[in-house]
Scaffold this motif. Structure first.
Motif, PDB file in Angstrom:
ATOM      1  N   LEU A 120       0.837  -1.193   0.000  1.00 10.47           N
ATOM      2  CA  LEU A 120       0.000   0.000   0.000  1.00 10.47           C
ATOM      3  C   LEU A 120       0.878   1.250   0.000  1.00 10.47           C
ATOM      4  CD1 LEU A 120      -2.808   1.391   0.351  1.00 10.47           C
ATOM      5  CD2 LEU A 120      -2.437   1.217   2.822  1.00 10.47           C
ATOM      6  N   ILE A 121       0.561   2.188  -0.908  1.00  9.83           N
ATOM      7  CA  ILE A 121       1.315   3.434  -1.002  1.00  9.83           C
ATOM      8  C   ILE A 121       0.497   4.613  -0.481  1.00  9.83           C
ATOM      9  CG2 ILE A 121       2.584   4.995  -2.528  1.00  9.83           C
ATOM     10  CD1 ILE A 121       3.831   2.190  -2.213  1.00  9.83           C
ATOM     11  N   THR A 122      -0.763   4.710  -0.888  1.00  7.05           N
ATOM     12  CA  THR A 122      -1.609   5.829  -0.448  1.00  7.05           C
ATOM     13  C   THR A 122      -2.624   5.331   0.581  1.00  7.05           C
ATOM     14  OG1 THR A 122      -3.137   5.456  -2.287  1.00  7.05           O
ATOM     15  CG2 THR A 122      -1.393   7.080  -2.629  1.00  7.05           C
ATOM     16  N   GLU A 123      -2.545   5.867   1.780  1.00  6.69           N
ATOM     17  CA  GLU A 123      -3.512   5.505   2.808  1.00  6.69           C
ATOM     18  C   GLU A 123      -4.857   6.185   2.568  1.00  6.69           C
ATOM     19  OE1 GLU A 123      -2.048   6.182   6.697  1.00  6.69           O
ATOM     20  OE2 GLU A 123      -0.271   4.885   6.465  1.00  6.69           O
ATOM     21  N   HIS A 124      -4.820   7.408   2.033  1.00 12.94           N
ATOM     22  CA  HIS A 124      -6.050   8.162   1.820  1.00 12.94           C
ATOM     23  C   HIS A 124      -6.697   7.746   0.496  1.00 12.94           C
ATOM     24  CE1 HIS A 124      -5.003  10.617   5.228  1.00 12.94           C
ATOM     25  NE2 HIS A 124      -3.850  10.958   4.672  1.00 12.94           N
ATOM     26  N   ALA A 125      -8.031   7.851   0.466  1.00 13.61           N
ATOM     27  CA  ALA A 125      -8.788   7.442  -0.704  1.00 13.61           C
ATOM     28  C   ALA A 125      -9.940   8.434  -0.934  1.00 13.61           C
ATOM     29  CB  ALA A 125      -9.320   6.019  -0.513  1.00 13.61           C
ATOM     30  N   PRO A 126     -10.385   8.527  -2.216  1.00 13.45           N
ATOM     31  CA  PRO A 126      -9.905   7.759  -3.365  1.00 13.45           C
ATOM     32  C   PRO A 126      -8.652   8.374  -3.982  1.00 13.45           C
ATOM     33  CG  PRO A 126     -11.722   9.160  -4.043  1.00 13.45           C
ATOM     34  CD  PRO A 126     -11.576   9.332  -2.555  1.00 13.45           C
ATOM     35  N   SER A 127      -7.776   7.514  -4.489  1.00 12.10           N
ATOM     36  CA  SER A 127      -6.551   7.919  -5.175  1.00 12.10           C
ATOM     37  C   SER A 127      -6.440   7.110  -6.455  1.00 12.10           C
ATOM     38  CB  SER A 127      -5.324   7.663  -4.291  1.00 12.10           C
ATOM     39  OG  SER A 127      -5.390   8.411  -3.093  1.00 12.10           O
ATOM     40  N   TYR A 128      -6.240   7.812  -7.575  1.00 14.52           N
ATOM     41  CA  TYR A 128      -6.196   7.173  -8.891  1.00 14.52           C
ATOM     42  C   TYR A 128      -4.846   7.432  -9.550  1.00 14.52           C
ATOM     43  CZ  TYR A 128     -11.240   7.036  -8.109  1.00 14.52           C
ATOM     44  OH  TYR A 128     -12.492   6.828  -7.579  1.00 14.52           O
ATOM     45  N   LEU A 129      -4.057   6.393  -9.668  1.00 12.02           N
ATOM     46  CA  LEU A 129      -2.699   6.477 -10.190  1.00 12.02           C
ATOM     47  C   LEU A 129      -2.670   6.905 -11.657  1.00 12.02           C
ATOM     48  CD1 LEU A 129       0.378   5.723  -9.816  1.00 12.02           C
ATOM     49  CD2 LEU A 129      -0.266   3.477 -10.713  1.00 12.02           C
ATOM     50  N   HIS A 130      -1.603   7.638 -12.037  1.00 13.14           N
ATOM     51  CA  HIS A 130      -1.406   7.944 -13.456  1.00 13.14           C
ATOM     52  C   HIS A 130       0.060   7.996 -13.883  1.00 13.14           C
ATOM     53  CE1 HIS A 130      -5.436   8.577 -15.020  1.00 13.14           C
ATOM     54  NE2 HIS A 130      -5.741   9.035 -13.818  1.00 13.14           N
ATOM     55  N   GLY A 131       0.998   8.322 -12.988  1.00  6.27           N
ATOM     56  CA  GLY A 131       2.371   8.476 -13.448  1.00  6.27           C
ATOM     57  C   GLY A 131       3.402   7.970 -12.463  1.00  6.27           C
ATOM     58  N   TRP A 132       4.557   7.599 -13.011  1.00  4.28           N
ATOM     59  CA  TRP A 132       5.722   7.191 -12.212  1.00  4.28           C
ATOM     60  C   TRP A 132       6.898   7.971 -12.764  1.00  4.28           C
ATOM     61  CZ3 TRP A 132       5.731   1.589 -10.138  1.00  4.28           C
ATOM     62  CH2 TRP A 132       6.738   1.429  -9.181  1.00  4.28           C
ATOM     63  N   SER A 133       7.577   8.732 -11.921  1.00  3.51           N
ATOM     64  CA  SER A 133       8.659   9.593 -12.397  1.00  3.51           C
ATOM     65  C   SER A 133       9.777   8.764 -13.009  1.00  3.51           C
ATOM     66  CB  SER A 133       9.209  10.457 -11.260  1.00  3.51           C
ATOM     67  OG  SER A 133       9.802   9.662 -10.255  1.00  3.51           O
ATOM     68  N   PRO A 134      10.446   9.279 -14.052  1.00  6.05           N
ATOM     69  CA  PRO A 134      11.513   8.532 -14.727  1.00  6.05           C
ATOM     70  C   PRO A 134      12.660   8.125 -13.812  1.00  6.05           C
ATOM     71  CG  PRO A 134      10.816  10.367 -16.079  1.00  6.05           C
ATOM     72  CD  PRO A 134      10.135  10.535 -14.744  1.00  6.05           C
ATOM     73  N   ASP A 135      12.883   8.884 -12.729  1.00  8.17           N
ATOM     74  CA  ASP A 135      13.953   8.504 -11.802  1.00  8.17           C
ATOM     75  C   ASP A 135      13.491   7.459 -10.784  1.00  8.17           C
ATOM     76  OD1 ASP A 135      12.372   9.946 -10.036  1.00  8.17           O
ATOM     77  OD2 ASP A 135      13.826  11.549  -9.709  1.00  8.17           O
ATOM     78  N   GLY A 136      12.223   7.059 -10.874  1.00  7.22           N
ATOM     79  CA  GLY A 136      11.700   5.997 -10.020  1.00  7.22           C
ATOM     80  C   GLY A 136      11.287   6.417  -8.629  1.00  7.22           C
ATOM     81  N   SER A 137      11.410   7.691  -8.298  1.00  7.54           N
ATOM     82  CA  SER A 137      11.241   8.107  -6.906  1.00  7.54           C
ATOM     83  C   SER A 137       9.814   8.462  -6.514  1.00  7.54           C
ATOM     84  CB  SER A 137      12.141   9.316  -6.619  1.00  7.54           C
ATOM     85  OG  SER A 137      11.698  10.456  -7.350  1.00  7.54           O
ATOM     86  N   THR A 138       8.973   8.816  -7.487  1.00 10.23           N
ATOM     87  CA  THR A 138       7.712   9.474  -7.156  1.00 10.23           C
ATOM     88  C   THR A 138       6.563   8.980  -8.033  1.00 10.23           C
ATOM     89  OG1 THR A 138       9.028  11.452  -6.642  1.00 10.23           O
ATOM     90  CG2 THR A 138       6.648  11.731  -6.782  1.00 10.23           C
ATOM     91  N   LEU A 139       5.380   8.873  -7.447  1.00 14.41           N
ATOM     92  CA  LEU A 139       4.160   8.574  -8.187  1.00 14.41           C
ATOM     93  C   LEU A 139       3.305   9.830  -8.257  1.00 14.41           C
ATOM     94  CD1 LEU A 139       3.106   5.173  -6.550  1.00 14.41           C
ATOM     95  CD2 LEU A 139       4.501   5.514  -8.598  1.00 14.41           C
ATOM     96  N   SER A 140       2.586  10.003  -9.359  1.00 17.45           N
ATOM     97  CA  SER A 140       1.637  11.109  -9.500  1.00 17.45           C
ATOM     98  C   SER A 140       0.244  10.531  -9.688  1.00 17.45           C
ATOM     99  CB  SER A 140       2.011  12.010 -10.679  1.00 17.45           C
ATOM    100  OG  SER A 140       2.031  11.285 -11.901  1.00 17.45           O
ATOM    101  N   SER A 177       6.913  13.796 -17.853  1.00 17.24           N
ATOM    102  CA  SER A 177       7.662  13.788 -19.107  1.00 17.24           C
ATOM    103  C   SER A 177       8.929  12.957 -18.913  1.00 17.24           C
ATOM    104  CB  SER A 177       8.023  15.214 -19.526  1.00 17.24           C
ATOM    105  OG  SER A 177       8.816  15.845 -18.524  1.00 17.24           O
ATOM    106  N   PRO A 178       9.513  12.422 -20.003  1.00 12.58           N
ATOM    107  CA  PRO A 178      10.693  11.552 -19.868  1.00 12.58           C
ATOM    108  C   PRO A 178      11.903  12.225 -19.234  1.00 12.58           C
ATOM    109  CG  PRO A 178       9.697  11.301 -22.032  1.00 12.58           C
ATOM    110  CD  PRO A 178       9.023  12.473 -21.390  1.00 12.58           C
ATOM    111  N   ASP A 179      11.987  13.566 -19.318  1.00 11.07           N
ATOM    112  CA  ASP A 179      13.132  14.256 -18.722  1.00 11.07           C
ATOM    113  C   ASP A 179      12.893  14.622 -17.257  1.00 11.07           C
ATOM    114  OD1 ASP A 179      11.334  16.358 -18.875  1.00 11.07           O
ATOM    115  OD2 ASP A 179      12.475  17.494 -20.362  1.00 11.07           O
ATOM    116  N   ASN A 180      11.733  14.216 -16.696  1.00  7.77           N
ATOM    117  CA  ASN A 180      11.423  14.434 -15.282  1.00  7.77           C
ATOM    118  C   ASN A 180      11.116  15.891 -14.950  1.00  7.77           C
ATOM    119  OD1 ASN A 180      11.231  12.356 -13.198  1.00  7.77           O
ATOM    120  ND2 ASN A 180      12.601  13.639 -11.978  1.00  7.77           N
ATOM    121  N   ARG A 181      11.083  16.770 -15.959  1.00  2.00           N
ATOM    122  CA  ARG A 181      10.895  18.195 -15.694  1.00  2.00           C
ATOM    123  C   ARG A 181       9.434  18.588 -15.538  1.00  2.00           C
ATOM    124  NH1 ARG A 181      12.993  21.463 -20.322  1.00  2.00           N
ATOM    125  NH2 ARG A 181      12.290  23.175 -18.971  1.00  2.00           N
ATOM    126  N   HIS A 182       8.560  17.909 -16.277  1.00  2.00           N
ATOM    127  CA  HIS A 182       7.163  18.330 -16.334  1.00  2.00           C
ATOM    128  C   HIS A 182       6.212  17.207 -15.932  1.00  2.00           C
ATOM    129  CE1 HIS A 182       8.952  21.153 -19.448  1.00  2.00           C
ATOM    130  NE2 HIS A 182       8.406  21.976 -18.556  1.00  2.00           N
TER     131      HIS A 182
END
Length: 299
Positions: A120-140, A177-182
């Motif tokens: 489990l990553i998000t304790e609060h709900a509802p949460s709908y996943l869409h992105g994973w940062s290219p450096d692997g550190s963060t979910l959006s 974005s693939p460069d992690n900037r946006h």
């Protein structure tokens, strides 16, 4: 051993699904497989050999060589929707799973090879996943908090969530974005649902499309050059809705903005390209089109 059909006993049988690819240069479409039930949201693996999709609450892996599907074991996470995202190294998959306890969507991570105990990553709900940062550190992800849907990020290892948007209206579909900037996303803040882009920290939120359509789910190509998204005709849907079984377009524009071109017209919507479905060489998109079993499209 259970058959694929036995695993997918909860799959919607009211539609036929067509797993397709389209060449982004020529527009040539190819049907990769037909399914006598609902499948959604293909992710293309980084090695170019498989497509990951969801059906009946489960995750499946489609081998592009053999054209055969297998179920990915996901333990208790058997009510997954079409918000799954692959980790940058293709070893893990993050999913939005609807808890049997309260029916709310939360984000979990499990091995792409399958696992008994998703984390489990998000304790609060509802949460709908869409992105994973290219450096692997963060979910959006998109989340509803206090009656408002906004965009949030959270460490992939778990922790405190960070709110990035707070403008009235629905903000959804955040993807790096693939460069992690946006982070690209879609928002109703200007009236119709349109494509937006912001810096990864939430600053400089900028509208990127001005169509007389409702545009959803921007996906940036691996080379960072192009953005694909899906559009509904104005009047066919409310700006905040992305239903299934509509006539839609997949459009393509440069990542710097500007004019779009229509890549494909199809019967679809929800489930067609909810997740990033670019091939690793940025030459093709995978998507799903549909046909209602009681309705012949085009008749």
């Amino acid at each position: 051993m259970k058959t694929l059909q036995e695993h997918l006993k909860h799959a919607d049988r009211g539609v036929k699904s067509f797993l397709e690819s389209v060449d982004v240069t020529t527009g040539e479409r190819q049907v990769l497989a037909e399914f006598d039930y609902l499948i959604e949201a293909p992710n293309w693996t980084k090695d170019g050999k498989r497509l990951i999709y969801n059906s009946g609450g489960l995750l499946c892996s489609f081998d592009l060589s053999s054209r055969e599907s297998t179920v990915i074991h996901s333990g208790f996470a058997n009510r997954c929707n079409n918000d799954h995202v692959l980790s940058p190294d293709d070893t893990q998959i993050a999913v939005s799973h609807h808890s049997q306890e309260d029916g709310q969507s939360r984000i979990y991570i499990l091995p792409l090879a399958g696992g008994d105990q998703p984390t489990l990553i998000t304790e609060h709900a509802p949460s709908y996943l869409h992105g994973w940062s290219p450096d692997g550190s963060t979910l959006s992800y998109c989340a509803e908090r206090n009656g408002q849907y906004d965009i949030y990020t959270i460490p992939a290892a778990g922790g405190a969530e960070t709110q990035l948007t707070d403008t009235p209206g629905l903000d959804d579909g955040p993807e790096y974005s693939p460069d992690n900037r946006h982070i690209w996303f879609n928002s109703t803040r200007s009236g119709l649902m349109q494509v937006w882009r912001m810096n990864a920290d939430g600053s400089e939120q900028t509208q990127m499309t001005y169509d007389e359509s409702n545009s959803w789910f921007p996906h940036v190509s691996p080379d960072g050059e192009s953005v694909a998204y899906i559009t509904y005709r104005k009047g066919d849907v409310a700006p905040g809705d992305h239903p299934a079984n509509k006539n839609v377009e997949i459009r393509l524009m440069a990542s710097g903005g500007g004019q779009y071109r229509t890549l494909a017209e199809l019967f679809g919507g929800q489930g067609t390209i909810n997740v990033n479905s670019w091939s690793p060489d940025s030459k093709q998109l995978a998507f799903v089109s549909y046909q209602l079993k009681s309705y012949a499209v085009g008749s």
